[in-house]
Design a protein around this motif. Structure first.
Motif, PDB file in Angstrom:
ATOM      1  N   GLY A  17      87.033  21.327  46.701  1.00 53.45           N
ATOM      2  CA  GLY A  17      86.599  22.544  46.260  1.00 53.45           C
ATOM      3  C   GLY A  17      88.167  24.264  45.882  1.00 53.45           C
ATOM      4  N   ASP A  18      88.620  23.335  46.621  1.00 53.46           N
ATOM      5  CA  ASP A  18      89.892  24.896  46.049  1.00 53.46           C
ATOM      6  C   ASP A  18      90.145  24.544  44.777  1.00 53.46           C
ATOM      7  N   PHE A  19      90.806  23.130  44.117  1.00 52.01           N
ATOM      8  CA  PHE A  19      90.538  22.832  42.997  1.00 52.01           C
ATOM      9  C   PHE A  19      89.436  22.627  42.030  1.00 52.01           C
ATOM     10  N   VAL A  20      88.666  22.442  42.104  1.00 52.74           N
ATOM     11  CA  VAL A  20      87.365  22.850  41.009  1.00 52.74           C
ATOM     12  C   VAL A  20      85.960  23.165  41.828  1.00 52.74           C
ATOM     13  N   SER A  55      71.924  15.605  47.813  1.00 51.82           N
ATOM     14  CA  SER A  55      72.769  15.258  49.265  1.00 51.82           C
ATOM     15  C   SER A  55      74.602  15.997  48.771  1.00 51.82           C
ATOM     16  N   ASN A  56      75.143  15.860  47.685  1.00 47.79           N
ATOM     17  CA  ASN A  56      75.955  15.754  47.077  1.00 47.79           C
ATOM     18  C   ASN A  56      76.913  16.915  46.292  1.00 47.79           C
ATOM     19  N   PHE A  57      78.067  16.833  45.920  1.00 45.48           N
ATOM     20  CA  PHE A  57      78.560  17.672  44.803  1.00 45.48           C
ATOM     21  C   PHE A  57      79.360  17.044  43.642  1.00 45.48           C
ATOM     22  N   LYS A  58      78.846  18.092  42.561  1.00 46.08           N
ATOM     23  CA  LYS A  58      79.275  17.807  41.484  1.00 46.08           C
ATOM     24  C   LYS A  58      79.748  19.376  40.649  1.00 46.08           C
ATOM     25  N   GLY A  59      80.973  18.389  40.034  1.00 47.15           N
ATOM     26  CA  GLY A  59      81.442  19.491  39.136  1.00 47.15           C
ATOM     27  C   GLY A  59      82.208  18.450  38.239  1.00 47.15           C
ATOM     28  N   LEU A  60      82.979  20.090  37.064  1.00 47.88           N
ATOM     29  CA  LEU A  60      84.257  19.674  35.915  1.00 47.88           C
ATOM     30  C   LEU A  60      85.360  18.490  36.341  1.00 47.88           C
ATOM     31  N   SER A  61      85.417  17.246  35.947  1.00 49.80           N
ATOM     32  CA  SER A  61      86.588  16.497  36.263  1.00 49.80           C
ATOM     33  C   SER A  61      88.075  17.292  35.901  1.00 49.80           C
ATOM     34  N   PRO A  62      88.286  17.246  37.003  1.00 46.21           N
ATOM     35  CA  PRO A  62      90.166  18.206  36.965  1.00 46.21           C
ATOM     36  C   PRO A  62      91.114  17.452  35.901  1.00 46.21           C
ATOM     37  N   PHE A  63      90.683  15.780  36.038  1.00 48.59           N
ATOM     38  CA  PHE A  63      91.757  14.980  34.857  1.00 48.59           C
ATOM     39  C   PHE A  63      91.347  15.124  33.887  1.00 48.59           C
ATOM     40  N   THR A  64      90.577  15.672  33.140  1.00 50.98           N
ATOM     41  CA  THR A  64      89.945  14.963  32.066  1.00 50.98           C
ATOM     42  C   THR A  64      89.366  16.718  31.236  1.00 50.98           C
ATOM     43  N   ILE A  96     106.527  31.188  40.877  1.00 50.86           N
ATOM     44  CA  ILE A  96     105.234  29.987  40.219  1.00 50.86           C
ATOM     45  C   ILE A  96     105.001  29.330  41.433  1.00 50.86           C
ATOM     46  N   HIS A  97     103.760  29.244  41.591  1.00 57.97           N
ATOM     47  CA  HIS A  97     103.040  27.906  42.737  1.00 57.97           C
ATOM     48  C   HIS A  97     102.093  27.132  41.510  1.00 57.97           C
ATOM     49  N   SER A  98     101.794  26.332  41.962  1.00 56.84           N
ATOM     50  CA  SER A  98     100.968  25.047  41.949  1.00 56.84           C
ATOM     51  C   SER A  98      99.570  25.471  42.053  1.00 56.84           C
ATOM     52  N   LEU A  99      98.566  25.165  41.996  1.00 54.28           N
ATOM     53  CA  LEU A  99      97.383  25.057  42.186  1.00 54.28           C
ATOM     54  C   LEU A  99      97.337  24.758  44.039  1.00 54.28           C
TER      55      LEU A  99
END
Length: 661
Positions: A21-24, A31-40, A213-216
């Motif tokens: 959740g810190d990245f996506v 019972s699950n979570f969905k989100g946009l792919s962080p890889f594509t 400058i920091h990464s995610l």
């Protein structure tokens, strides 16, 4: 090396949905979570997280695994780095044994560059806070900008002394290699013609205040440095050059500090500079990032898109070239995001406005003055065009060009209607212009369609659909059953092959209460069946061993000890059905039978079906053997073996309630 106690504690404490959740931006889906792919780059969410199983699966890229696997894939951490990151997040003390010199030398190049950058950040901060020059020059500058000591420390701001090689010599004395100082851009190395064996070394950020400058995930990737003198030959701001760890087009300044607020507020404020971000954050508005003075890129937009669909771009009141800046926002529209624009009063910028106004006033101003991008652009350009027909024509094309970038057709039509009113022009003209602008894209689409049609014409005589690999699917189902139900005790109706009074072979049922993994193992062992797929075979033996050794078997613990490739495969198996599962059937009074309620039947049928498949495969091989044999060869034994297999296959299919042709 990190102790096993620490690793175990990290796995027990870390919550997958919290870390990801810190990245996506994750949304509940049953019972699950969905989100946009962080890889594509995708617009329809196919990234799934299971809090129950503590695994994730990205169906667009095929990647998957546990919490550590995610950090290794997304942040390119090594295994120890991922464990340390989680330990820091959950305030777990890391027990670590001393590394030998040999182990230190084995650190890869990327990690060495990260270590150099982390050291540089600490060094610049120490100079700022612990030296007289640092306090007098660097710290004074930041305080004059209105930054508090707390905020200066939070963002890791620092100062590089106005010396040619102060930082470089200190880093070399500490054991950091010149090669990595040069690759990160912290040190400039030039050959010395007078002394070829001893090149000249210069600090890139000499005499500048420093913005790390920091990464995610919070790793230092590079730096921005602002000069404090009036040297007209030197750039006011200087950034680290591109390196293996720092790619300007893929980084947003402040994203590490803003990510949670962006997801929570479901909006991201985009500003131009470092100080705009810091001043907003200090005022209390945390969902703010900066492109650091560079043109906005698709990669940067996708970084925000993972956290929210809404972005508000903040412009200076007297920003030069506002019209040119607006063109860059078309990239955001292409990503399907909702864009708003807010400009500040003349003479103000985000930095000064946040500094000179209270939080409530800033929030109210942003609320009252943030306008939808298309409406803002239409109003602005119409005002500029005034009564000049040529300018008005250019304005129409410019605005419709932006509308053409929006992927949602309904939004396009609504914007055309609104812009027609603002510009006092017919909707027909705008739709016509929209069609002209999209003509090239349409031509490309037609060309692609023709190519696909041509390919279809070539292969349309072939059977439609890809042939299913039956053995692969059955072996996969066996692994799934072991993962989900391996340690459960079930009552199986076992089949024993016996000879009846007439001398015929028949299968007689016998009830047996046994654990699922024992049932699978014994059945496959009895028939001397070995899984054909090498990955499944590897997972199978590891699974049987783990289930046999651990009474309290947990999938998450099992994945934690697997190699990354195997962990990815296990995650795929577990999450495949979740991807298409439907929820809330009960609301419509539909109560489907849970798969877990028929485990014994599921396992037995899977093994029986695999046996039938292998029998048919063996019979086909024997048949081919008889056809290939010479005429004088006696095939009697082979034919008898085929008949025996036919009889066994018939019995097994009767048990499966199948009719054989």
């Amino acid at each position: 090396m990190i102790s096993k106690t620490t690793i175990d504690q990290v796995y027990e404490t870390a919550r997958l949905e919290e870390v990801i959740g810190d990245f996506v931006q994750l949304k509940k889906s049953g019972s699950n979570f969905k989100g946009l792919s962080p890889f594509t780059d995708e617009r329809t969410p196919s990234f799934m997280v299971s809090p129950v199983k503590q695994i994730w699966k990205d169906f667009s890229s095929g990647k998957g695994g546990n919490v550590v696997a995610f950090l290794m894939e997304h942040e390119h951490f090594t295994y120890p780095e991922a464990i340390k990151y989680l330990a820091k997040k959950y305030n777990i003390e890391v027990e670590e044994t001393e590394q030998s010199n040999e182990e230190k030398e084995q650190a890869n190049e990327l990690e060495s560059m990260y270590l150099v950058s982390e050291y540089a950040s600490s060094y610049f901060q120490d100079i700022l806070w612990k030296t007289e020059l640092g306090k007098a020059i660097g710290l004074s500058y930041f305080k004059e900008r209105g930054f508090t000591e707390d905020i200066i420390q939070k963002f890791g701001l620092g100062y590089c002394l106005d010396q040619w090689d102060g930082f470089t010599m200190d880093a070399l004395d500490k054991g950091y290699q010149l090669d990595y100082l040069e690759k990160t851009g912290l040190t400039i190395v030039k050959e010395d013609s007078n002394n070829p064996n001893s090149p000249k070394k210069f600090d890139r950020f000499k005499g500048r205040v420093m913005f790390p400058i920091h990464s995610l995930s919070g790793r230092v990737l590079g730096f921005g440095g602002r000069i404090l003198t009036n040297d007209k030959k030197a750039a006011k701001y200087l950034n680290s050059p591109e390196s293996e760890i720092y790619h300007k087009s893929k980084v947003l300044y402040g994203i590490y500090y803003a990510k949670q607020a962006i997801a929570k507020e479901d909006n991201c404020y985009l500003v131009e500079g470092y100080t705009d971000v810091i001043q907003f954050y200090q005022r209390g508005i945390h969902n703010v990032v900066s492109s650091s003075g560079t043109a906005l890129t698709p990669e940067q937009i996708r970084l925000v898109n993972r956290l929210t669909k809404n972005i508000t771009v903040l412009f200076d009141g007297d920003a030069a070239g506002l019209r040119a800046s607006l063109r860059g926002i078309d990239l955001i529209l292409e990503q399907g995001m909702n864009v708003r624009i807010c400009t500040f009063p003349e003479g103000e910028d985000p930095d000064s406005f946040a500094k000179n106004n209270e939080l409530e006033d800033v929030e109210q101003y942003l609320k009252d003055n943030s306008k939808d991008f298309i409406r803002f652009k239409a109003s602005l350009l119409v005002k500029e065009a005034s009564d000049d027909p040529i300018k008005r024509a250019d304005t129409v094309r410019d605005i419709v060009n932006s509308i053409s970038k929006i992927p949602d057709r309904i939004k396009k039509e609504i914007y055309v209607q609104e812009c027609a009113q603002i510009m006092n022009i017919s909707e027909g003209v705008l739709f016509s212009t929209l069609a002209q602008i999209g003509k090239r894209d349409q031509a490309d689409a037609i060309k692609k369609e023709k190519q696909e049609q041509k390919a279809f014409d070539v292969v349309r005589s072939e059977p439609v659909g890809e042939k299913v690999d039956v053995q692969y699917e059955l072996e996969r189902k066996i692994i799934e059953s072991l993962l989900l139900y391996g340690n459960r005790k079930e009552e199986f109706e076992d089949l024993v092959l016996k000879e009846n009074e007439s001398g015929d072979l028949v299968l007689e049922p016998e009830s047996l209460e046994i654990k699922v993994y024992e049932k699978v193992y014994l059945d496959l062992q009895e028939d001397e069946i070995e899984l054909a797929n090498p990955t499944f075979r590897d997972v199978y033996y590891k699974l049987i061993a783990a289930l046999n050794e651990n009474e309290d078997f947990k999938v998450s613990d099992f994945i934690a000890v697997l190699e990354q490739e195997l962990g990815n495969e296990v995650s795929s198996i577990l999450m495949e059905e979740e991807r298409y599962s439907l929820h809330n059937w009960e609301r419509k009074d539909i109560y489907p039978k849970e798969k877990g309620s028929v485990i014994a039947q599921l396992v037995s049928e899977t093994i029986l079906t695999l046996r039938c498949f292998l029998i048919k495969k063996r019979m086909q091989a024997l048949q081919n053997e008889t056809e290939d044999a010479k005429e004088d060869k006696d095939n009697k034994e082979i034919l008898e073996e085929i008949m025996n297999y036919l009889q066994l296959n018939k019995l097994l299919n009767q048990k499966l309630n199948r009719v054989l042709s």
